[in-house]
Design a protein around this motif. Structure first.
Motif, short mmCIF file in Angstrom:
data_model
loop_
_atom_site.label_atom_id
_atom_site.label_comp_id
_atom_site.label_asym_id
_atom_site.label_seq_id
_atom_site.Cartn_x
_atom_site.Cartn_y
_atom_site.Cartn_z
N ILE A 69 -31.10 -3.71 17.86
CA ILE A 69 -32.27 -4.09 17.07
C ILE A 69 -33.52 -4.25 17.94
O ILE A 69 -34.65 -4.09 17.46
N VAL B 31 -30.93 -0.74 8.69
CA VAL B 31 -30.86 -1.90 9.57
C VAL B 31 -29.78 -2.83 9.05
O VAL B 31 -29.85 -3.30 7.91
N VAL C 213 -21.11 -3.76 17.62
CA VAL C 213 -21.44 -2.67 16.71
C VAL C 213 -22.38 -1.67 17.38
O VAL C 213 -22.24 -0.46 17.21
N VAL D 142 -25.59 -2.83 10.15
CA VAL D 142 -24.50 -1.87 9.95
C VAL D 142 -23.19 -2.62 9.75
O VAL D 142 -22.30 -2.59 10.58
N ASP E 180 -25.39 -7.01 16.51
CA ASP E 180 -24.09 -7.33 17.08
C ASP E 180 -23.72 -6.35 18.20
O ASP E 180 -23.62 -5.15 17.96
N PHE F 248 -31.37 -4.67 0.28
CA PHE F 248 -30.10 -5.02 -0.35
C PHE F 248 -29.77 -6.49 -0.20
O PHE F 248 -28.84 -6.99 -0.83
N ALA G 280 -16.73 -1.75 0.40
CA ALA G 280 -17.81 -2.66 0.79
C ALA G 280 -17.99 -3.74 -0.27
O ALA G 280 -18.14 -4.92 0.04
N ALA H 291 -28.59 -12.13 4.32
CA ALA H 291 -29.80 -12.68 3.73
C ALA H 291 -30.62 -13.47 4.76
O ALA H 291 -31.85 -13.37 4.80
N ASP I 91 -28.40 -2.57 14.67
CA ASP I 91 -27.65 -3.80 14.42
C ASP I 91 -27.90 -4.75 15.59
O ASP I 91 -28.35 -4.34 16.66
N TYR J 70 -17.27 -7.82 0.01
CA TYR J 70 -18.51 -8.60 -0.07
C TYR J 70 -18.21 -9.97 -0.65
O TYR J 70 -17.86 -10.12 -1.80
N1 LIG Z 1 -21.29 -5.47 0.83
C1 LIG Z 1 -21.74 -5.40 -0.40
O1 LIG Z 1 -21.10 -4.85 -1.29
C2 LIG Z 1 -23.01 -6.02 -0.78
C3 LIG Z 1 -23.37 -6.00 -2.10
C4 LIG Z 1 -24.58 -6.55 -2.46
C5 LIG Z 1 -25.37 -7.10 -1.50
N2 LIG Z 1 -25.01 -7.10 -0.24
C6 LIG Z 1 -25.93 -7.66 0.76
O2 LIG Z 1 -26.15 -6.69 1.76
C7 LIG Z 1 -26.25 -7.32 3.00
C8 LIG Z 1 -25.22 -6.75 3.93
O3 LIG Z 1 -23.93 -6.98 3.39
P1 LIG Z 1 -22.64 -6.65 4.22
O4 LIG Z 1 -21.49 -6.90 3.35
O5 LIG Z 1 -22.77 -5.31 4.86
O6 LIG Z 1 -22.72 -7.77 5.36
P2 LIG Z 1 -22.06 -7.71 6.81
O7 LIG Z 1 -22.03 -9.08 7.34
O8 LIG Z 1 -20.80 -6.91 6.75
O9 LIG Z 1 -23.08 -6.85 7.67
C9 LIG Z 1 -24.31 -7.34 8.09
C10 LIG Z 1 -24.65 -6.65 9.41
O10 LIG Z 1 -25.97 -7.02 9.80
C11 LIG Z 1 -25.96 -7.28 11.18
N3 LIG Z 1 -27.07 -8.17 11.53
C12 LIG Z 1 -27.12 -9.53 11.44
N4 LIG Z 1 -28.32 -9.98 11.85
C13 LIG Z 1 -29.04 -8.90 12.20
C14 LIG Z 1 -30.34 -8.72 12.71
N5 LIG Z 1 -31.16 -9.76 12.90
N6 LIG Z 1 -30.75 -7.49 12.97
C15 LIG Z 1 -29.94 -6.44 12.77
N7 LIG Z 1 -28.70 -6.53 12.28
C16 LIG Z 1 -28.25 -7.76 12.01
C17 LIG Z 1 -24.62 -7.88 11.47
O11 LIG Z 1 -24.30 -7.72 12.83
C18 LIG Z 1 -23.73 -7.06 10.54
O12 LIG Z 1 -23.25 -5.91 11.20
C19 LIG Z 1 -26.10 -8.79 2.75
O13 LIG Z 1 -27.37 -9.38 2.63
C20 LIG Z 1 -25.37 -8.86 1.45
O14 LIG Z 1 -25.71 -10.04 0.75
C21 LIG Z 1 -23.85 -6.57 0.15
#
Ligand SMILES: NC(=O)c1ccc[n+]([C@@H]2O[C@H](COP(=O)([O-])OP(=O)(O)OC[C@H]3O[C@@H](n4cnc5c(N)ncnc54)[C@H](O)[C@@H]3O)[C@@H](O)[C@H]2O)c1
Ligand SMILES: NC(=O)c1ccc[n+]([C@@H]2O[C@H](COP(=O)([O-])OP(=O)(O)OC[C@H]3O[C@@H](n4cnc5c(N)ncnc54)[C@H](O)[C@@H]3O)[C@@H](O)[C@H]2O)c1
Lengths: 225, 225
Positions: free
Chosen positions: B140, B95, B127, B97, B124, B182, A103, B161, B122, A107
DNA sequence: ATCCCTTTGTGAACCGATGCACAAAGTAGG
DNA sequence: CCTACTTTGTGCATCGGTTCACAAAGGGAT
């Protein structure tokens, strides 16, 4: 700057350092929206802190504001970036490419400014050789060599807890002095090494504590005596 | 306990609360290894803190030690667990995924004691409906209904974000008062809601700051004037 | 050039957290 | 029962961080 005291004192309070990234993020957002100057009041609101604190924090870097006007966004971005060491690009290695390591590697967000993933390591032969986010997973045996060769200076530890201290020791021996630890263990390192930890389960437990208080609080004046 | 003051004062310092999970983890390890009692000195070492601090922390919960002997491991585990609210099982919802949400869902470690993943959401359509770690991903739109039905009291936010504040508002409206965020944004919530954040990029920037100091430190007495 | 308005930068009071150091409380052994 | 030893619980000094509140600095208008 009259006579005594340091104009820009080396020795920024730790609490201030921890907030600078917050200010930087808010400023980047403003720069993107074309905002040229910002008052301490507005920047503080955007960063979720109080304005006196923000001004005192910035005063540790120097006098970069203009009274009656505020701070120049571009200029402040530059100054904070420089102070945090983000004018250079840091090579980060991820050790332990499981659920979490993957993950993190995928990211995009943290590559954004000042950091890039330069190497990934794992001990599992099934994982070594995989390509994740365009990068080959190296065997843990190559740790020292690859760290040196690619100039890695920050390591993210995402192995199981049982392996964390051992891996940590090797990483330190390889000359790395900054570690971000996701494993739920207290790492023991020499004083010259910085370890920061991210611990999901501690965060949840703190939330649970307060949640319990809220639930039982007002009514729960039942003393055990 | 002579006359005034509370034997076990409600109002444990925040800094103490943040360390209790650390002590608990160390104690669990000791219990597994069959250790019956432990001195403040040994427990402090295992938790990576100084022993005076540990004793003061524990004194906020009550007088659970025996002078000349130390603390009973089992008993202290129970007392800290109770204080943190871990004698009940908290229902957590995730929330978002994506990369991170999946890693969290698959993470066995935090289910261990006091918490379980009760729902995942989620937006999407690709998903939604997936089964991850034996649990169905809900849309959601069902947030409010599912949260109520399953008694979710803690929400983990792992959306991009841009969506975080909107999702946060809905979660709060649904009655949740504890959020682990996060997403790299400052969430705005009512005062009655607790938000804790985990921010990888802030942690890396803090490490970079210190790394820069170490690198340029001793030699870098070059003043800009 | 002067006045008014805005906003910074900081002195000082305050607050919570840390760590020292020791009296009090307990165990163990004769 | 008394003495020697161990370890807790806490009073107290100290420190770092936060917040208030305001003098000083700068911009803009007249
Ligand atoms: N992946 C990491 O290692 C990491 C590290 C630090 C911070 N973050 C933060 O964590 C968050 C998630 O990261 P990620 O890599 O899993 O991103 P990602 O894009 O892989 O996953 C985000 C998920 O959120 C879903 N989503 C979007 N809008 C939504 C809504 N309104 N309601 C519900 N679900 C919704 C998307 O469909 C997607 O499945 C981000 O804000 C990212 O900045 C991630
Ligand atoms: N997944 C999460 O959401 C999450 C959350 C909080 C904390 N953590 C912690 O992060 C760490 C990783 O979690 P995960 O879910 O990714 O675990 P995981 O088991 O999926 O991955 C661990 C990886 O580390 C590798 N590994 C094991 N020993 C190694 C060694 N000596 N050298 C190099 N690599 C080695 C394994 O082969 C595996 O690929 C764990 O300590 C876990 O407690 C994970």
């Amino acid at each position: 700057m009259k006579s005594p005291s340091h104009p820009r004192d080396r020795g920024i309070p730790e609490a201030t350092v921890a907030r600078l990234p917050l200010y930087l993020r808010a400023l980047h957002g403003m720069a993107e929206r074309g905002i040229a100057t910002v008052s301490s009041e507005d920047l503080a609101t955007a960063a979720g802190v109080n304005s006196a604190k923000l001004r005192k924090d910035l005063s540790h870097l120097g006098s970069y504001g203009t009274r009656g006007v505020g701070y120049d966004v571009e200029y402040l971005v530059y100054q904070i970036s420089r102070e945090l060491g983000l004018t250079q690009d840091w090579a980060v290695a991820i050790v332990g490419v499981g659920n979490l390591g993957r993950a993190l590697a995928n990211y995009g967000g943290f590559v954004s400014r000042g950091f890039h993933v330069a190497a990934m390591f794992d001990a599992d032969p099934d994982v070594v050789g995989d390509t994740i986010a365009g990068l080959n997973v190296e065997h843990i045996d190559a740790l020292e060599a690859v760290i040196k060769r690619r100039g890695v200076s920050i390591v993210v530890l995402a192995t199981p807890a049982a392996a964390a201290q051992e891996v940590c020791d090797r990483v330190v021996a390889a000359g790395v002095t900054s570690i971000l630890n996701f494993a739920p263990v207290v790492l023991s390192v020499p004083g010259s090494v910085d370890v920061r930890k991210v611990d999901l389960s501690i965060e949840l437990q703190i939330l649970a504590f307060h949640e319990q208080r809220k639930a039982g609080g007002p009514l729960m004046a039942v003393d055990t005596q």
